[in-house]
Design a protein around this motif. Structure first.
Motif, mmCIF file in Angstrom:
data_model
loop_
_atom_site.group_PDB
_atom_site.id
_atom_site.type_symbol
_atom_site.label_atom_id
_atom_site.label_comp_id
_atom_site.label_asym_id
_atom_site.label_seq_id
_atom_site.Cartn_x
_atom_site.Cartn_y
_atom_site.Cartn_z
ATOM 1 N N UNK A 187 0.868 -1.177 0.000
ATOM 2 C CA UNK A 187 0.000 0.000 0.000
ATOM 3 C C UNK A 187 0.908 1.231 0.000
ATOM 4 N N UNK A 188 0.490 2.250 -0.741
ATOM 5 C CA UNK A 188 1.295 3.469 -0.828
ATOM 6 C C UNK A 188 1.191 4.215 0.498
ATOM 7 N N UNK A 189 2.333 4.476 1.135
ATOM 8 C CA UNK A 189 2.304 5.258 2.376
ATOM 9 C C UNK A 189 2.797 6.676 2.141
ATOM 10 N N UNK A 190 3.457 6.884 1.001
ATOM 11 C CA UNK A 190 3.975 8.221 0.738
ATOM 12 C C UNK A 190 4.324 8.366 -0.738
ATOM 13 N N UNK A 191 4.025 9.541 -1.280
ATOM 14 C CA UNK A 191 4.482 9.908 -2.622
ATOM 15 C C UNK A 191 5.218 11.226 -2.498
ATOM 16 N N UNK A 192 6.366 11.330 -3.147
ATOM 17 C CA UNK A 192 7.140 12.565 -3.072
ATOM 18 C C UNK A 192 7.636 12.956 -4.450
#
Ligand code: FMN
Length: 180
Positions: free
Chosen positions: A138-143
């Motif tokens: 699961x995506x926990x962060x996008x930067x």
């Protein structure tokens, strides 16, 4: 003293009072190409329920506890919006005999999964059946990362088979050879 620079500003780095010219793009690519990696296809599912996949060598480990991994996708990639909206992805690590699969997922197409056996993963994210390992995340962060976007995923499920990985270095596919 070393001054910090904005990582999104492509320009000159500074060290003390000496200004260093920006790195030559060809030299930069040439150096990056010498870092041998495995090859993955990162899959997800679009909001319309369509399977999506991209060949990616930017995959890497980030943390063991909690279990986190990362990869990055070009901002110009047509599939970017699907990874943003899905909130899930799976890393499919390719085996030695899957260079053709890597090439198939490295070309924009509406029919990337043609001839590819898949099985449903968590959240209906497709898993490539013949991959040598899967990480469902699961995506926990996008930067933001310059001309790419960085995805950090928490691993929810992991599985591996005992088969040889596909290797990518200097723009070519190959295989790993042990010293002994
Ligand atoms: C071995 C290999 C590794 C790649 N790694 C990446 C990567 O890590 N990130 C990326 O944005 N593109 C990478 N690419 C290019 C993408 O696979 C390619 O641009 C693909 O068409 C993107 O999918 P899309 O057009 O459906 O968005 C790689 C290509 C190859 C052949």
């Amino acid at each position: 003293m070393t001054r910090m620079t904005d990582p999104d500003t492509p320009a000159r780095s500074t060290s003390g009072s000496t200004s260093v010219p920006a790195v030559d793009p060809a030299a930069f690519r040439s150096v990056l190409g010498r870092f041998a990696t495995g090859v993955t296809v990162v899959t997800t599912v679009s909001t319309e329920g369509k399977p999506v996949g991209v060949t990616a060598s930017s995959f890497n480990t980030l943390s063991l506890d909690p279990p986190l991994i990362l990869w990055s996708l070009a901002l110009k990639a047509p599939s970017l919006s699907s990874y943003r909206s899905s909130g899930r992805f799976a890393v499919n690590i390719l085996g030695i005999d899957q260079a053709a699969v890597a090439l198939q997922f490295a070309r924009p197409s509406n029919d990337k999964f043609r001839g590819i056996a898949t099985m449903p993963g968590l959240g209906d994210v497709p898993l490539i059946a013949d991959a040598i390992a899967h990480l469902e995340c699961e995506v926990v962060r996008r930067d933001p990362g310059g001309d790419h976007e960085l995805f950090i995923g928490r691993v929810l499920r992991a599985a591996a088979a005992d088969r040889q990985p596909l290797i990518y270095v200097t723009g070519k596919f190959g295989q790993f050879e042990m010293f002994a």
